[in-house]
Write an enzyme that holds these catalytic residues in place. Structure first.
Site, PDB file in Angstrom:
ATOM      1  N   ASP A   1      15.496  45.517  69.868  1.00  0.00           N
ATOM      2  CA  ASP A   1      14.043  45.430  69.788  1.00  0.00           C
ATOM      3  C   ASP A   1      13.643  45.074  68.353  1.00  0.00           C
ATOM      4  O   ASP A   1      14.373  44.378  67.678  1.00  0.00           O
ATOM      5  CB  ASP A   1      13.401  46.739  70.275  1.00  0.00           C
ATOM      6  CG  ASP A   1      13.726  47.934  69.389  1.00  0.00           C
ATOM      7  OD1 ASP A   1      14.770  47.911  68.692  1.00  0.00           O
ATOM      8  OD2 ASP A   1      12.938  48.902  69.381  1.00  0.00           O
TER       9      ASP A   1
ATOM     10  N   GLU B   1      22.186  48.339  69.960  1.00  0.00           N
ATOM     11  CA  GLU B   1      21.479  49.094  70.996  1.00  0.00           C
ATOM     12  C   GLU B   1      22.215  49.221  72.330  1.00  0.00           C
ATOM     13  O   GLU B   1      22.076  50.230  73.024  1.00  0.00           O
ATOM     14  CB  GLU B   1      20.101  48.471  71.228  1.00  0.00           C
ATOM     15  CG  GLU B   1      19.091  48.747  70.137  1.00  0.00           C
ATOM     16  CD  GLU B   1      19.288  47.909  68.886  1.00  0.00           C
ATOM     17  OE1 GLU B   1      18.621  48.178  67.881  1.00  0.00           O
ATOM     18  OE2 GLU B   1      20.136  46.983  68.916  1.00  0.00           O
TER      19      GLU B   1
ATOM     20  N   GLY C   1      16.013  49.438  63.710  1.00  0.00           N
ATOM     21  CA  GLY C   1      14.734  49.435  63.018  1.00  0.00           C
ATOM     22  C   GLY C   1      14.837  49.014  61.565  1.00  0.00           C
ATOM     23  O   GLY C   1      13.860  48.522  60.984  1.00  0.00           O
TER      24      GLY C   1
ATOM     25  N   GLY D   1      15.765  53.657  64.110  1.00  0.00           N
ATOM     26  CA  GLY D   1      14.771  54.676  64.419  1.00  0.00           C
ATOM     27  C   GLY D   1      15.415  56.042  64.543  1.00  0.00           C
ATOM     28  O   GLY D   1      16.643  56.186  64.532  1.00  0.00           O
TER      29      GLY D   1
END
Length: 361
Positions: free
Chosen positions: A151, A143, A120, A72
């Site tokens: 995620d 992350e 992402g 992201g």
């Protein structure tokens, strides 16, 4: 009247060639990092193609030579977290819906995971039905290094990896090449990068499962299979502290390197990630795990470590984050539990499709 094209139209290129519809992530200078408008454009295209009889399969790739997608838009998330905004929560809500859509897509979804595929980027590829890696692939969920938690369904995928390989990758953020991505269930097939253009050309006239075998070969050797003994033993421990104790006691140089890596990550993110993985194993379908990840991500957005982690790794690039709490010992169970508390009216709800309803190709 002049109409200025929306940036997402430049950042996500859509085209059809014969039987195949193509999505190209097109922010090569930003390593094709995803923005909210990009996610919405991909979702809109996939929804339209699902019912289009002219489209037999979908192919996703990334522009430039460096990779499919690095994740992201971290700088936007940093600004949002720093100012107490909610734009990132809105972005994740739509991004996780897209991840679920890809996982349940009724047509072959061919992800070309060439080069860097992180965060992402894993979300828009590793939930697809045909996931192709190359000798250039570097797949990771990094992350914990920015005070965040895997995620985009990453905890679902890594919880399903053999033994404790997924725990190792989630906590350390270590990237894996083609063979290890295949071993961990993050990809399905190895195709040399030089063979991607002819493969893509064939997809305009033939279904992927009819042509794939002429391109698939054996990948270069990986490293994780030979490390299974110490990884499975050490990461099976109940707590992050015990994992580190076992790694130190193993006598394996790579395990000692893992200790150094773990101790450089956000202590809170390490403990929350471990809890998220263990919970993911019992939650059932991807949709339930994405709902849990949304709770965790929203909690992380309000944490000091996310702001500090992105500052140290991406903004100032001093690689010297000051985590709070600073050590694993100071991250209490109550602190971890707060990340899993329902966020009230901001709860994410996704409809799961029963296995019997899934389309098999």
């Amino acid at each position: 009247m002049n109409h200025t094209p929306h940036p997402a139209h430049d950042h996500v290129l859509l085209r059809t060639e014969g039987h195949a519809a193509h999505i190209t992530l097109n922010r090569p200078k930003a390593l094709n990092a995803l923005t909210h408008p990009m996610v919405l454009r991909i979702d809109e295209a996939l929804s339209a193609w699902a019912d289009d009889p002219r489209v037999a399969q979908v192919v996703i790739d990334g522009a430039g030579e460096r990779g499919l997608c690095a994740g992201g838009d971290i700088r936007a998330i940093h600004e949002d977290a720093r100012t107490g905004g909610t734009a990132s929560a809105d972005f994740w809500r739509d991004e996780y819906r897209l991840n679920a859509l890809i996982a349940r897509y009724p047509k072959p979804y061919v992800a070309l995971m060439d080069g860097i595929v992180m965060g992402g980027g894993v979300g828009v590829s590793a939930h697809g039905s045909v996931r192709i890696v190359t000798e250039r692939s570097k797949v990771a969920m990094p992350e914990t290094g920015i005070g965040f938690v895997p995620d985009v369904g990453g905890t679902y995928l890594l919880a399903l990896a053999p033994g404790e390989l997924g725990t190792h990758l989630a906590l350390t953020g270590a990237p894996v090449g083609a063979a290890d991505a295949l071993l961990c269930g993050l990809a399905d097939h190895f195709v040399p990068s030089s063979q991607l253009p002819p493969l893509v050309k064939d997809l305009s006239t033939s279904l992927v499962h009819d042509v794939l075998e002429r391109y698939v070969t054996q990948p270069p050797p990986g490293t994780l299979d030979a490390a299974r003994d110490w990884i499975d033993h050490c990461y099976a421990a109940d707590t992050a502290e015990e994992i580190i104790e076992r790694l130190r006691a193993s006598g394996v140089p790579a395990a000692k390197e893992a200790v150094d890596t773990l101790l450089s990550k956000s202590p809170t993110a390490v403990k929350v990630t471990l809890a998220a993985l263990r919970r993911a194993r019992h939650l059932g379908p991807l949709e339930r795990v994405l709902e849990q990840e949304y709770r965790v991500s929203c909690a992380a957005l309000a944490s000091a470590d996310l702001v500090e982690g992105i500052r140290a790794q991406v903004i100032d690039k001093d690689r010297d984050p000051h985590w709070s709490p600073a050590t694993l010992a100071h991250v209490t169970p109550a602190h971890v539990d707060r990340y899993f508390a329902p966020p009230g009216t901001r709860e994410l709800r996704l409809d799961a499709i029963a296995p019997s309803q899934e389309v098999v190709w």
